[in-house]
Design an enzyme around this catalytic site. Structure first.
Site, PDB file in Angstrom:
ATOM      1  N   SER A   7       0.831  -1.211   0.000  1.00 36.35           N
ATOM      2  CA  SER A   7       0.000   0.000   0.000  1.00 36.35           C
ATOM      3  C   SER A   7       0.867   1.264   0.000  1.00 36.35           C
ATOM      4  O   SER A   7       1.856   1.352   0.735  1.00 36.35           O
ATOM      5  CB  SER A   7      -0.891  -0.019   1.247  1.00 36.35           C
ATOM      6  OG  SER A   7      -1.563   1.210   1.373  1.00 36.35           O
ATOM      7  N   GLY A  55       2.228  10.594   5.801  1.00 36.31           N
ATOM      8  CA  GLY A  55       1.156  10.989   6.723  1.00 36.31           C
ATOM      9  C   GLY A  55      -0.238  10.715   6.179  1.00 36.31           C
ATOM     10  O   GLY A  55      -1.175  11.482   6.410  1.00 36.31           O
ATOM     11  N   CYS A 110       0.175   2.732  10.887  1.00 31.75           N
ATOM     12  CA  CYS A 110       0.925   3.812  10.227  1.00 31.75           C
ATOM     13  C   CYS A 110       1.777   4.569  11.244  1.00 31.75           C
ATOM     14  O   CYS A 110       1.246   5.095  12.223  1.00 31.75           O
ATOM     15  CB  CYS A 110      -0.006   4.793   9.530  1.00 31.75           C
ATOM     16  SG  CYS A 110       0.942   6.083   8.680  1.00 31.75           S
ATOM     17  N   LYS A 138      -3.176  -5.229   8.850  1.00 33.45           N
ATOM     18  CA  LYS A 138      -1.764  -4.896   8.608  1.00 33.45           C
ATOM     19  C   LYS A 138      -1.135  -4.416   9.907  1.00 33.45           C
ATOM     20  O   LYS A 138      -1.535  -3.390  10.468  1.00 33.45           O
ATOM     21  CB  LYS A 138      -1.639  -3.827   7.525  1.00 33.45           C
ATOM     22  CG  LYS A 138      -0.181  -3.527   7.187  1.00 33.45           C
ATOM     23  CD  LYS A 138      -0.053  -2.803   5.887  1.00 33.45           C
ATOM     24  CE  LYS A 138       1.395  -2.485   5.583  1.00 33.45           C
ATOM     25  NZ  LYS A 138       1.542  -1.710   4.351  1.00 33.45           N
ATOM     26  N   ILE A 164       5.068  -6.509   7.017  1.00 35.15           N
ATOM     27  CA  ILE A 164       4.920  -5.531   8.081  1.00 35.15           C
ATOM     28  C   ILE A 164       4.824  -4.119   7.478  1.00 35.15           C
ATOM     29  O   ILE A 164       5.187  -3.924   6.322  1.00 35.15           O
ATOM     30  CB  ILE A 164       6.131  -5.563   9.070  1.00 35.15           C
ATOM     31  CG1 ILE A 164       7.446  -5.307   8.323  1.00 35.15           C
ATOM     32  CG2 ILE A 164       6.161  -6.819   9.872  1.00 35.15           C
ATOM     33  CD1 ILE A 164       8.683  -5.175   9.209  1.00 35.15           C
ATOM     34  N   GLY A 216      11.158  -4.958   2.333  1.00 35.08           N
ATOM     35  CA  GLY A 216      12.459  -5.110   1.684  1.00 35.08           C
ATOM     36  C   GLY A 216      12.535  -6.170   0.608  1.00 35.08           C
ATOM     37  O   GLY A 216      13.636  -6.552   0.204  1.00 35.08           O
ATOM     38  N   THR A 238       9.029  -0.556  -1.618  1.00 28.94           N
ATOM     39  CA  THR A 238      10.085   0.386  -1.998  1.00 28.94           C
ATOM     40  C   THR A 238      10.750   0.034  -3.327  1.00 28.94           C
ATOM     41  O   THR A 238      11.107   0.923  -4.102  1.00 28.94           O
ATOM     42  CB  THR A 238      11.120   0.447  -0.851  1.00 28.94           C
ATOM     43  OG1 THR A 238      10.420   0.829   0.340  1.00 28.94           O
ATOM     44  CG2 THR A 238      12.205   1.460  -1.112  1.00 28.94           C
TER      45      THR A 238
HETATM   46  C1  LIG Z   1       6.178   6.123   0.309  1.00 32.02           C
HETATM   47  C2  LIG Z   1       5.467   5.071   1.114  1.00 32.02           C
HETATM   48  C3  LIG Z   1       4.103   5.213   1.394  1.00 32.02           C
HETATM   49  C4  LIG Z   1       3.427   4.232   2.136  1.00 32.02           C
HETATM   50  N1  LIG Z   1       2.084   4.389   2.369  1.00 32.02           N
HETATM   51  C5  LIG Z   1       1.413   3.408   3.039  1.00 32.02           C
HETATM   52  C6  LIG Z   1       0.016   3.493   3.231  1.00 32.02           C
HETATM   53  O1  LIG Z   1      -0.672   4.425   2.774  1.00 32.02           O
HETATM   54  N2  LIG Z   1      -0.599   2.487   3.932  1.00 32.02           N
HETATM   55  C7  LIG Z   1       0.096   1.403   4.422  1.00 32.02           C
HETATM   56  O2  LIG Z   1      -0.505   0.518   5.030  1.00 32.02           O
HETATM   57  N3  LIG Z   1       1.439   1.298   4.242  1.00 32.02           N
HETATM   58  C8  LIG Z   1       2.105   2.262   3.562  1.00 32.02           C
HETATM   59  N4  LIG Z   1       3.450   2.128   3.356  1.00 32.02           N
HETATM   60  C9  LIG Z   1       4.160   0.942   3.882  1.00 32.02           C
HETATM   61  C10 LIG Z   1       4.300  -0.134   2.796  1.00 32.02           C
HETATM   62  O3  LIG Z   1       3.016  -0.572   2.369  1.00 32.02           O
HETATM   63  C11 LIG Z   1       5.117  -1.353   3.317  1.00 32.02           C
HETATM   64  O4  LIG Z   1       4.430  -1.919   4.421  1.00 32.02           O
HETATM   65  C12 LIG Z   1       6.521  -0.987   3.764  1.00 32.02           C
HETATM   66  O5  LIG Z   1       7.077   0.006   2.925  1.00 32.02           O
HETATM   67  C13 LIG Z   1       7.457  -2.198   3.798  1.00 32.02           C
HETATM   68  O6  LIG Z   1       7.670  -2.747   2.519  1.00 32.02           O
HETATM   69  P1  LIG Z   1       8.955  -2.350   1.586  1.00 32.02           P
HETATM   70  O7  LIG Z   1      10.160  -2.428   2.455  1.00 32.02           O
HETATM   71  O8  LIG Z   1       8.948  -3.352   0.480  1.00 32.02           O
HETATM   72  O9  LIG Z   1       8.707  -0.967   1.080  1.00 32.02           O
HETATM   73  C14 LIG Z   1       4.145   3.101   2.617  1.00 32.02           C
HETATM   74  C15 LIG Z   1       5.503   2.964   2.337  1.00 32.02           C
HETATM   75  C16 LIG Z   1       6.175   3.922   1.593  1.00 32.02           C
HETATM   76  C17 LIG Z   1       7.641   3.732   1.308  1.00 32.02           C
END
Ligand SMILES: Cc1cc2nc3c(=O)[nH]c(=O)nc-3n(C[C@H](O)[C@H](O)[C@H](O)COP(=O)(O)O)c2cc1C
Length: 284
Positions: A7, A55, A110, A138, A164, A216, A238
């Protein structure tokens, strides 16, 4: 194993070709009222991953339902809507307004908003009463015992877990001031992977619920490790900012990794990660 986006990490309307590589698209978290989010800068690169303090910027429930959701449906990709709020009623009201989706993901974690939420189990219970759609909770790995939270949301009626979210962290710029206007933000990217694998492993053990693992993931090997720890599906976050082709690439790498590991499906690795032989090689 299905490949989803995490997300907030993909704007499907701006990048429909990326969204169409996915087995399901997860929206950015939707809150009852529109939110502009935090002041910029709200994203910073660090040597250890990305820091963000968006945010929960989003157009709010009414505009999402009237404008965004119909356009997302046109993509022809199964949809998950990520729901956020500041009390159980916020979440439940949005859930009751949603239909014809593959699932709802409840963002209970969040790190970039100040408002304190009701307890995770309270929110899940209220949403369970509001909808029959599958509910994925989540969670954050910032709890001392994430498995305990997983058990509580399972008892409250969650159908699955997404693990996570980002973890609260701080980065400084050259002048030793916080890199983000807000100060701290949420850390994402490869440094989360070992933490996420632990969370998936203990929550799988504690609940047996279907889990979407994330944190990750960049390669097919990463996805296979999440499967070995108990994830049924994975989400890419990411990595999508650097490599929009990641979903198709990870899917083909995953197939090659399964062949190398001598398994038919990623889930078949679960027994490998539990074998006494493997345990004996891991120092205490
Ligand atoms: C720019 C950005 C915006 C995000 N916005 C949300 C969000 O709106 N809702 C949510 O549940 N997680 C949000 N996340 C968290 C991601 O969904 C994910 O849980 C977290 O980044 C770990 O995965 P990754 O390491 O592959 O990025 C956001 C992450 C990033 C980097």
């Amino acid at each position: 194993m299905r490949i989803l986006n995490a997300s907030g990490c993909l704007d499907a309307l701006a990048a429909p070709d990326v969204a169409r590589q996915l087995d399901a698209f997860v929206t950015k978290t939707v809150t009852p009222l529109p939110r502009e989010g935090n002041a910029p800068p709200r994203i910073a690169e660090t040597a250890h991953g990305m820091l963000n303090a968006i945010g929960l910027a989003n157009p709010g429930r009414e505009s999402f339902l009237a404008d965004h959701l119909p356009r997302l449906r046109e993509l022809g990709v199964p949809l998950w809507v990520s729901v956020g709020g500041f009390c159980a009623d916020d979440y439940a009201e949005t859930c009751s307004a949603l239909a014809d989706l593959e699932a709802i993901e409840l963002n209970l974690s969040c790190p970039n908003v100040d408002e304190a939420a009701d307890s995770a189990a309270e929110i899940v219970a209220a949403c369970r009463r509001a909808t029959e759609l599958p509910l994925y909770a989540k969670l954050s790995a910032a709890h001392t015992d994430v498995a305990e939270v997983a058990r509580a949301v399972a008892a409250a009626g969650a159908d699955g877990l997404s693990l996570i979210n980002t973890l609260r962290a701080l980065a400084l710029d050259k002048r030793l001031r916080p890199a983000l206007a807000r100060g701290s933000g949420g850390l994402s990217g490869p440094s989360l992977k070992p933490i996420a694998l632990h969370a998936v492993s203990v929550c799988h053990e504690a609940t047996g619920l279907p889990i979407v693992g994330m944190g990750g993931i960049e390669t097919g090997r990463d996805a296979l490790e999440f499967a070995a720890c108990g994830a049924r599906d994975v989400a890419l976050g990411t990595v999508l900012f650097a490599d929009p082709g990641a979903p198709a690439r990870v899917r083909s790498e995953l197939a090659a990794e399964c062949a190398d590991a001598g398994v038919v499906k990623p889930e078949d690795t679960r027994t490998l990660s539990k074998s006494p032989e493997t345990e004996a090689k891991v120092p205490a």
